[in-house]
Design a protein around this motif. Structure first.
Motif, PDB file in Angstrom:
ATOM      1  N   PRO A  93     -24.365   0.804  24.630  1.00 61.63           N
ATOM      2  CA  PRO A  93     -23.298   0.076  25.320  1.00 61.63           C
ATOM      3  C   PRO A  93     -23.803  -0.859  26.419  1.00 61.63           C
ATOM      4  N   ARG A  94     -24.952  -0.580  26.966  1.00 60.63           N
ATOM      5  CA  ARG A  94     -25.477  -1.400  28.053  1.00 60.63           C
ATOM      6  C   ARG A  94     -26.072  -2.707  27.527  1.00 60.63           C
ATOM      7  N   THR A  95     -26.842  -2.609  26.406  1.00 61.98           N
ATOM      8  CA  THR A  95     -27.540  -3.800  25.908  1.00 61.98           C
ATOM      9  C   THR A  95     -26.905  -4.387  24.659  1.00 61.98           C
ATOM     10  N   GLY A  96     -26.078  -3.588  23.964  1.00 70.71           N
ATOM     11  CA  GLY A  96     -25.487  -4.058  22.718  1.00 70.71           C
ATOM     12  C   GLY A  96     -26.429  -3.907  21.534  1.00 70.71           C
ATOM     13  N   GLU A  97     -27.619  -3.399  21.777  1.00 67.77           N
ATOM     14  CA  GLU A  97     -28.634  -3.218  20.742  1.00 67.77           C
ATOM     15  C   GLU A  97     -28.244  -2.070  19.803  1.00 67.77           C
ATOM     16  N   THR A  98     -28.498  -2.227  18.489  1.00 64.11           N
ATOM     17  CA  THR A  98     -28.195  -1.155  17.550  1.00 64.11           C
ATOM     18  C   THR A  98     -29.258  -0.069  17.660  1.00 64.11           C
ATOM     19  N   VAL A  99     -28.813   1.177  17.484  1.00 63.28           N
ATOM     20  CA  VAL A  99     -29.683   2.331  17.625  1.00 63.28           C
ATOM     21  C   VAL A  99     -29.372   3.289  16.488  1.00 63.28           C
ATOM     22  N   ASP A 100     -30.422   3.864  15.879  1.00 62.45           N
ATOM     23  CA  ASP A 100     -30.219   4.881  14.853  1.00 62.45           C
ATOM     24  C   ASP A 100     -29.946   6.221  15.522  1.00 62.45           C
ATOM     25  N   VAL A 101     -28.850   6.884  15.133  1.00 67.03           N
ATOM     26  CA  VAL A 101     -28.480   8.189  15.677  1.00 67.03           C
ATOM     27  C   VAL A 101     -28.705   9.206  14.564  1.00 67.03           C
ATOM     28  N   ASP A 102     -29.520  10.229  14.849  1.00 65.40           N
ATOM     29  CA  ASP A 102     -29.844  11.250  13.854  1.00 65.40           C
ATOM     30  C   ASP A 102     -28.640  12.132  13.547  1.00 65.40           C
ATOM     31  N   ALA A 103     -28.695  12.784  12.388  1.00 65.74           N
ATOM     32  CA  ALA A 103     -27.675  13.775  12.042  1.00 65.74           C
ATOM     33  C   ALA A 103     -27.805  14.940  13.014  1.00 65.74           C
ATOM     34  N   LYS A 104     -26.684  15.585  13.325  1.00 67.23           N
ATOM     35  CA  LYS A 104     -26.718  16.699  14.270  1.00 67.23           C
ATOM     36  C   LYS A 104     -25.513  17.595  14.067  1.00 67.23           C
ATOM     37  N   ARG A 105     -25.580  18.755  14.714  1.00 72.08           N
ATOM     38  CA  ARG A 105     -24.451  19.673  14.727  1.00 72.08           C
ATOM     39  C   ARG A 105     -23.846  19.627  16.119  1.00 72.08           C
ATOM     40  N   VAL A 106     -22.527  19.629  16.182  1.00 75.11           N
ATOM     41  CA  VAL A 106     -21.830  19.549  17.465  1.00 75.11           C
ATOM     42  C   VAL A 106     -20.841  20.710  17.571  1.00 75.11           C
ATOM     43  N   PRO A 107     -20.600  21.206  18.797  1.00 70.19           N
ATOM     44  CA  PRO A 107     -19.631  22.292  18.961  1.00 70.19           C
ATOM     45  C   PRO A 107     -18.217  21.789  18.706  1.00 70.19           C
ATOM     46  N   TYR A 108     -17.389  22.698  18.194  1.00 69.92           N
ATOM     47  CA  TYR A 108     -15.997  22.376  17.882  1.00 69.92           C
ATOM     48  C   TYR A 108     -15.145  23.566  18.301  1.00 69.92           C
ATOM     49  N   PHE A 109     -13.996  23.287  18.894  1.00 69.66           N
ATOM     50  CA  PHE A 109     -13.062  24.334  19.310  1.00 69.66           C
ATOM     51  C   PHE A 109     -11.725  24.111  18.637  1.00 69.66           C
ATOM     52  N   LYS A 110     -11.218  25.150  18.012  1.00 63.91           N
ATOM     53  CA  LYS A 110      -9.893  25.093  17.409  1.00 63.91           C
ATOM     54  C   LYS A 110      -9.012  26.096  18.149  1.00 63.91           C
ATOM     55  N   PRO A 111      -7.997  25.605  18.860  1.00 60.02           N
ATOM     56  CA  PRO A 111      -7.141  26.532  19.612  1.00 60.02           C
ATOM     57  C   PRO A 111      -6.355  27.439  18.672  1.00 60.02           C
ATOM     58  N   GLY A 112      -6.117  28.665  19.135  1.00 61.64           N
ATOM     59  CA  GLY A 112      -5.335  29.628  18.371  1.00 61.64           C
ATOM     60  C   GLY A 112      -3.852  29.333  18.464  1.00 61.64           C
ATOM     61  N   LYS A 113      -3.084  30.036  17.660  1.00 58.31           N
ATOM     62  CA  LYS A 113      -1.635  29.831  17.607  1.00 58.31           C
ATOM     63  C   LYS A 113      -0.986  30.079  18.967  1.00 58.31           C
ATOM     64  N   GLU A 114      -1.371  31.167  19.643  1.00 62.06           N
ATOM     65  CA  GLU A 114      -0.777  31.478  20.942  1.00 62.06           C
ATOM     66  C   GLU A 114      -1.116  30.407  21.980  1.00 62.06           C
ATOM     67  N   MET A 115      -2.340  29.885  21.926  1.00 66.20           N
ATOM     68  CA  MET A 115      -2.746  28.828  22.868  1.00 66.20           C
ATOM     69  C   MET A 115      -1.913  27.571  22.635  1.00 66.20           C
ATOM     70  N   ARG A 116      -1.745  27.178  21.385  1.00 67.57           N
ATOM     71  CA  ARG A 116      -0.943  25.979  21.081  1.00 67.57           C
ATOM     72  C   ARG A 116       0.497  26.160  21.553  1.00 67.57           C
ATOM     73  N   GLN A 117       1.054  27.361  21.364  1.00 66.58           N
ATOM     74  CA  GLN A 117       2.427  27.606  21.801  1.00 66.58           C
ATOM     75  C   GLN A 117       2.553  27.512  23.317  1.00 66.58           C
ATOM     76  N   ARG A 118       1.579  28.047  24.046  1.00 65.35           N
ATOM     77  CA  ARG A 118       1.616  27.975  25.512  1.00 65.35           C
ATOM     78  C   ARG A 118       1.514  26.536  26.013  1.00 65.35           C
ATOM     79  N   LEU A 119       0.728  25.724  25.333  1.00 62.11           N
ATOM     80  CA  LEU A 119       0.544  24.340  25.746  1.00 62.11           C
ATOM     81  C   LEU A 119       1.759  23.478  25.450  1.00 62.11           C
ATOM     82  N   ASN A 120       2.545  23.877  24.457  1.00 60.52           N
ATOM     83  CA  ASN A 120       3.670  23.049  24.038  1.00 60.52           C
ATOM     84  C   ASN A 120       5.016  23.655  24.386  1.00 60.52           C
ATOM     85  N   VAL A 121       5.088  24.392  25.460  1.00 61.25           N
ATOM     86  CA  VAL A 121       6.361  25.005  25.910  1.00 61.25           C
ATOM     87  C   VAL A 121       7.135  24.001  26.720  1.00 61.25           C
TER      88      VAL A 121
END
Length: 92
Positions: free
Chosen positions: A64-92
């Motif tokens: 983003p600073r120079t606009g130059e293209t860069v190769d980004v390697d494959a990787k594993r990233v953390p992922y969080f999926k909220p549970g049913k009770e969490m979704r219900q609490r957030l959408n009350v």
């Protein structure tokens, strides 16, 4: 909430434990989750959600600073999926 706030809240709820003991417990908790994810596993906390990892393919990105293209390697990233009770609490 940050880690120190979590430790303070747990200390208030558990006056029989020292802050050092609570900090150790919190560290073990997060280390175990991280270790399990690093092994490719999944961690499910009922009522809260599930942590897992997802694969990201290699791609061409852009500096983003120079606009130059860069190769980004494959990787594993953390992922969080909220549970049913969490979704219900957030959408009350």
């Amino acid at each position: 909430m940050i880690r120190s706030e979590l430790v303070q809240m747990l200390a208030a709820d558990n006056p029989g434990l020292s802050n050092k003991e609570i900090d150790t417990i919190v560290s073990i908790f997060f280390d175990e989750i991280s270790q399990r994810l690093a092994e490719g596993g999944r961690v499910e906390l009922r009522g809260f959600g599930a942590f897992s990892t997802r694969a990201r393919d290699a791609r061409t990105g852009r500096n983003p600073r120079t606009g130059e293209t860069v190769d980004v390697d494959a990787k594993r990233v953390p992922y969080f999926k909220p549970g049913k009770e969490m979704r219900q609490r957030l959408n009350v």
